[in-house]
Design a protein around this motif. Structure first.
Motif, short mmCIF file in Angstrom:
data_model
loop_
_atom_site.label_atom_id
_atom_site.label_comp_id
_atom_site.label_asym_id
_atom_site.label_seq_id
_atom_site.Cartn_x
_atom_site.Cartn_y
_atom_site.Cartn_z
N LEU A 10 8.76 5.26 3.72
CA LEU A 10 7.34 5.24 3.38
C LEU A 10 6.60 6.48 3.84
N ILE A 11 7.05 7.13 4.90
CA ILE A 11 6.33 8.30 5.41
C ILE A 11 6.47 9.51 4.50
N TRP A 12 7.38 9.46 3.54
CA TRP A 12 7.57 10.58 2.61
C TRP A 12 6.82 10.36 1.30
N THR A 13 6.21 9.20 1.13
CA THR A 13 5.57 8.88 -0.15
C THR A 13 4.53 9.91 -0.54
N THR B 223 4.18 -4.20 16.07
CA THR B 223 5.42 -3.54 15.67
C THR B 223 5.09 -2.30 14.85
N VAL B 224 6.12 -1.59 14.44
CA VAL B 224 5.97 -0.42 13.59
C VAL B 224 6.68 -0.69 12.27
N SER B 225 6.04 -0.34 11.17
CA SER B 225 6.67 -0.52 9.86
C SER B 225 7.64 0.61 9.59
N GLY B 226 8.71 0.25 8.92
CA GLY B 226 9.69 1.24 8.49
C GLY B 226 10.13 0.92 7.08
N PHE B 227 9.16 0.53 6.22
CA PHE B 227 9.49 0.11 4.87
C PHE B 227 10.21 1.24 4.14
N GLN B 228 11.23 0.86 3.37
CA GLN B 228 11.99 1.84 2.62
C GLN B 228 12.14 1.38 1.17
N GLY B 229 12.11 2.34 0.29
CA GLY B 229 12.23 2.04 -1.13
C GLY B 229 13.29 2.90 -1.78
N HIS C 50 2.09 -1.81 12.54
CA HIS C 50 1.28 -0.60 12.64
C HIS C 50 2.04 0.51 11.90
N HIS C 51 1.29 1.35 11.20
CA HIS C 51 1.92 2.34 10.32
C HIS C 51 1.79 3.75 10.88
N ARG C 52 2.80 4.54 10.58
CA ARG C 52 2.70 5.96 10.85
C ARG C 52 1.74 6.59 9.84
N PRO C 53 1.11 7.73 10.17
CA PRO C 53 0.10 8.30 9.28
C PRO C 53 0.66 8.62 7.90
N LYS C 54 -0.07 8.24 6.85
CA LYS C 54 0.33 8.51 5.48
C LYS C 54 -0.37 9.77 5.01
#
Length: 411
Positions: free
Chosen positions: A83-86, A297-303, A366-370
């Protein structure tokens, strides 16, 4: 059972084709290479489309995607997208928008927060595949030996338990984690900042981690090292190494992605069979509320995404639709399914006794900055957090310098 379920999935999707696709995937947390190879083999058997995998470490993924997408004819047809590369890949249009493939029914069966992770400037750049996030792992047998019969609810209670474990000579280091100078370190810092009640950036997109919750989080990490509660080897560990340390019974606590749960009771690799449990990550007593704020927690969603220069986009989408389908995810429950219908399925709830824990934890993400400059932002964070952990800078000095450098990158 898995094969029967997946055959039914293919029948439901009604896909028949021929050809070959190349898939770039991660050999680290999440679905393991053996899982992907199983899915790929069944996909090939049932569709005639051959699948060739390239597995690389997480920290190699981004550069491989960028490099292979920058030429007229790419190497890969499907890539794993964090998700951080979106924002970056969407801004540069290095992957193909998937909105024309995604149906209304698919959109309604996946939580908006997960879709949002792969949306940038109104377009969807990856199909959600992995609802990854971190969870808490603890050894109840070690806790019992130290005089406790429950998991800690706060970070302060956990520290008290760790000190007791160490004082009684049960373990030298009660905690270890993936604190090497990689992306995993940023993930650990994000959930810890959340555990103190904050986030790295404010609502205006400005870095604020050098004060308040962010400063407390890094001070907490440094304290664990200074007091001999955290294994100093954590500074060189990634997620699989941290997992190995926990299942070897070297430590009593750690946090890790959902993949670790699948190893706890595997007697072929684990020394903690029947001892280890997965639970909710504790938060600081300063923000703890049993009804409203009791975990973070920290999200690490992947697609899964299709590079813009793939010559096999239709075949690539068929593969993506297959491996992300609800029935396939229902067959691989070691990871959290992205589909609400699978998460709520009574059979799944019976088979996966920790689904409720996962549902509570993912709601506290909680998300890393997009931001499109995320790679530079993360690199700065990794460097200065690690310098503080090494004792080369104080937490405040390190975070102040990181903010200065990030501000320059963001301008």
């Amino acid at each position: 059972m898995k094969k029967v379920m997946i055959i039914l999935a293919v029948a439901a999707l009604a896909i028949t084709a021929f050809g070959k696709i190349n898939v770039l995937y991660m050999a680290q947390a999440g679905y393991q290479p053996s899982d992907m190879e199983q899915m790929g083999a069944l996909f090939t058997e049932l569709t005639g489309i051959d699948v060739e995998f390239t597995f690389v470490k997480y920290d190699e993924m981004h550069d491989k995607i960028i490099t292979s997408s920058a030429v007229p004819f790419g190497t890969y047809d499907v890539v794993l997208l964090d998700l951080i590369w979106t924002a970056e890949l969407g801004e540069k249009q290095l992957v193909t928008p998937l909105d024309s493939y995604i149906t209304k029914q698919m959109r309604e069966d996946i939580a908006p927060a997960i879709w949002d992770a792969f949306t940038y400037k109104g377009q969807t750049w990856a199909m959600p595949f992995l609802a990854n996030f971190q969870l808490f792992f603890y050894n109840k047998a070690i806790l019992k030996e130290a005089g406790y019969n429950h998991a800690p609810k706060t970070l302060e209670e956990m520290v008290e338990m760790m000190k007791a474990i160490k004082a009684k000579g049960i373990l030298k280091y009660p905690w270890s984690d993936s604190w090497n100078q990689k992306e995993g370190l940023v993930c650990e810092y994000v959930w810890l900042t959340g555990a103190f009640g904050g986030d790295l950036f404010n609502e205006n997109g400005e870095p604020v981690f050098n004060q308040g919750a962010g400063l407390k989080a890094l001070e907490f990490m440094v304290m664990l090292l200074d007091e001999g509660l955290a294994n100093p080897n954590s500074l060189n560990m990634d997620e699989p190494m941290a997992k190995d340390d926990f299942i070897a019974r070297n430590v009593a606590f750690n946090t890790n992605w959902t993949f670790q749960y699948g190893f706890l009771n595997d007697p072929s690799v684990s020394n903690v069979v029947g001892e280890a449990e997965m639970g909710l990550i504790p938060v600081s007593e300063s923000v703890y509320d049993p009804e409203k704020y009791y975990t973070a927690t920290v999200s690490g969603f992947q697609g899964l995404a299709i590079p813009r220069n793939s010559g096999n986009k239709n075949e690539a989408w068929k593969f993506i639709r297959f491996v992300t389908s609800p029935i396939v995810q229902q067959a691989y429950l070691k990871e959290m399914p992205v589909w609400k219908s699978v998460q709520d399925n009574p059979w799944v709830r019976t088979v996966d006794p920790v689904m409720d824990i996962k549902a509570q934890e993912i709601a506290a993400s909680h998300h890393r900055p997009k931001v499109a400059q995320y790679q530079e932002v993360s690199s700065i964070l990794q460097r200065y957090i690690h310098l503080a952990l090494e004792g080369k800078m104080s937490p405040k000095e390190a975070l102040d310098e990181a903010v200065v450098r990030i501000d320059k990158v963001m301008k």
